[in-house]
Design a protein around this motif. Structure first.
Motif, PDB file in Angstrom:
ATOM      1  N   ASP A 105       0.827  -1.208   0.014  1.00 41.54           N
ATOM      2  CA  ASP A 105      -0.022  -0.126  -0.030  1.00 41.54           C
ATOM      3  C   ASP A 105       0.784   1.407  -0.018  1.00 41.54           C
ATOM      4  OD1 ASP A 105      -2.594  -1.358   0.187  1.00 41.54           O
ATOM      5  OD2 ASP A 105      -2.311  -1.592   2.093  1.00 41.54           O
ATOM      6  N   SER A 108       2.086   1.710  -3.502  1.00 43.26           N
ATOM      7  CA  SER A 108       0.957   2.337  -4.298  1.00 43.26           C
ATOM      8  C   SER A 108       0.980   3.832  -4.126  1.00 43.26           C
ATOM      9  CB  SER A 108      -0.421   1.544  -3.849  1.00 43.26           C
ATOM     10  OG  SER A 108      -0.216   0.044  -4.463  1.00 43.26           O
ATOM     11  N   ALA A 109       0.851   4.072  -2.629  1.00 46.99           N
ATOM     12  CA  ALA A 109       0.876   5.446  -2.351  1.00 46.99           C
ATOM     13  C   ALA A 109       1.756   6.652  -3.186  1.00 46.99           C
ATOM     14  CB  ALA A 109       0.705   5.715  -0.798  1.00 46.99           C
ATOM     15  N   TYR A 112       0.968   6.692  -6.954  1.00 48.31           N
ATOM     16  CA  TYR A 112      -0.022   7.469  -7.188  1.00 48.31           C
ATOM     17  C   TYR A 112       0.280   8.854  -7.121  1.00 48.31           C
ATOM     18  CZ  TYR A 112      -3.474   3.157  -7.263  1.00 48.31           C
ATOM     19  OH  TYR A 112      -3.804   2.369  -7.726  1.00 48.31           O
ATOM     20  N   THR A 123      -5.968   7.250  -0.348  1.00 47.16           N
ATOM     21  CA  THR A 123      -6.711   5.763  -0.386  1.00 47.16           C
ATOM     22  C   THR A 123      -5.903   4.682   0.005  1.00 47.16           C
ATOM     23  OG1 THR A 123      -8.693   6.472  -1.651  1.00 47.16           O
ATOM     24  CG2 THR A 123      -8.413   4.244  -1.308  1.00 47.16           C
ATOM     25  N   SER A 124      -4.642   4.930  -0.743  1.00 47.98           N
ATOM     26  CA  SER A 124      -3.560   3.496  -0.393  1.00 47.98           C
ATOM     27  C   SER A 124      -3.016   3.852   1.010  1.00 47.98           C
ATOM     28  CB  SER A 124      -2.575   3.895  -1.292  1.00 47.98           C
ATOM     29  OG  SER A 124      -2.978   3.358  -2.567  1.00 47.98           O
TER      30      SER A 124
END
Length: 313
Positions: A105, A108-109, A112, A123-124
């Motif tokens: 996560d 991913s953060a 993004y 969100t991540s």
């Protein structure tokens, strides 16, 4: 610990990344954060700060988040290698799996964020919170074990709670009582990893808890009451609060099932308890011993209803 707390400032900057200043850029960035000193210390400890812009500074903090998640994962893995007791091993295994997801996560953060998809980045980051949250819940479930990483999990959860500060404020600004809403949500640790619907669910849970608390107080007052009219009034209050507990449970069930009209109807029924209770005392010209709590409860129900109503539109 400082690097983790520093991440509390990340998403406060998202809407201001295009703004620049002729002054100290780090101070500009940290001046909008919720913890100026931690932010300053974290950024000035990274040599990359000297050659980056405002977005780059926020990325440094995201990288620190990823590093911290990896560090906790490695500590859990090390503890697993040393563990002998069966339940402890099970708990640590769950923590390891969740922190493994947290690392993904965090990655991913950053991805993004680099792509300027700030909503997906947030969100991540919120998803990361499931690691410390689930880890500590696992240790707290019977048979209870003392978590060997509790302080680190708590620090991590605190960080997530601070990153979500803006979402809580956004939600509460649309309620009928900003301050009560803010205080209620920030008092619940689960708000740190909740989305908007999750925050309203927390308020509904608190409605249920308040209804039960007032019901128990009425029962206690009834046991002490001697005067006939007071007993009658309290009995009416007791019956109505008994019903309000069922209504609050129904509201939670309907809301979780996305039946927002049903949830609104049930919440409207909850408010009849304090309303009818106070009317009973007024008709009997008696001073209500729970007037302040009835009034506070009505206000709390109304602010919760104002938020539920947004889901039905």
């Amino acid at each position: 610990m400082n690097s983790m707390k520093a991440l509390s400032v990340i998403f406060i900057f998202f809407l201001s990344l295009v703004t620049f200043s002729s002054g100290d850029l780090i101070e500009d960035v940290c001046g909008t954060s919720s913890d100026f000193k931690v932010c300053i210390d974290a950024l000035r400890a990274d040599p990359k700060r000297c050659s980056t812009d405002k977005k780059g500074l926020v990325r440094i903090l995201l990288q620190q988040c990823s590093t911290k998640a990896n560090s906790i994962y490695n500590e859990v893995a090390s503890l697993l290698e040393q563990a002998k007791e069966h339940v402890l091993i099970q708990c640590l295994q769950i923590c390891k799996e969740n922190y493994d997801n947290a690392i993904d996560d965090a990655t991913s953060a950053i991805k993004y964020f680099d792509a300027n998809d700030f909503l997906a980045a947030r969100t991540s980051t919120v998803a990361i919170a499931s690691a410390p949250d689930t880890c500590e819940e696992t240790f707290n479930e019977p048979p209870v074990r003392i978590s060997p990483i509790k302080s680190k999990d708590d620090d991590f959860m605190n960080f997530i709670g601070l990153t979500m500060r803006d979402l809580i404020e956004d939600v509460c600004r649309t309620s009928s009582d900003f301050k009560v809403c803010i205080d209620a949500l920030r008092a619940d640790p689960k708000s740190s990893s909740a989305d908007k619907k999750g925050l309203v669910h927390i308020l509904l849970q608190q409605c249920l808890a308040k209804a039960k608390s007032i019901y128990n107080e009425i029962v206690s007052l009834l046991e002490q009451a001697k005067e006939h009219v007071l007993i009658q009034c309290l009995q009416v209050c007791k019956e109505n609060y008994d019903s309000s507990i069922d209504d609050a449970e129904t509201a939670i069930k309907d809301f979780d099932a996305n039946d927002f009209p049903g949830a609104m109807s049930a919440v409207s029924d909850v408010v009849s308890a304090p309303d009818t209770c106070e009317e009973t005392f007024n008709e009997s010209v008696k001073i209500s011993p729970i007037k302040s709590k009835d009034d506070d409860f009505m206000n709390f129900i109304n602010l919760t209803a104002s938020l539920i109503n947004q889901f039905g539109n």
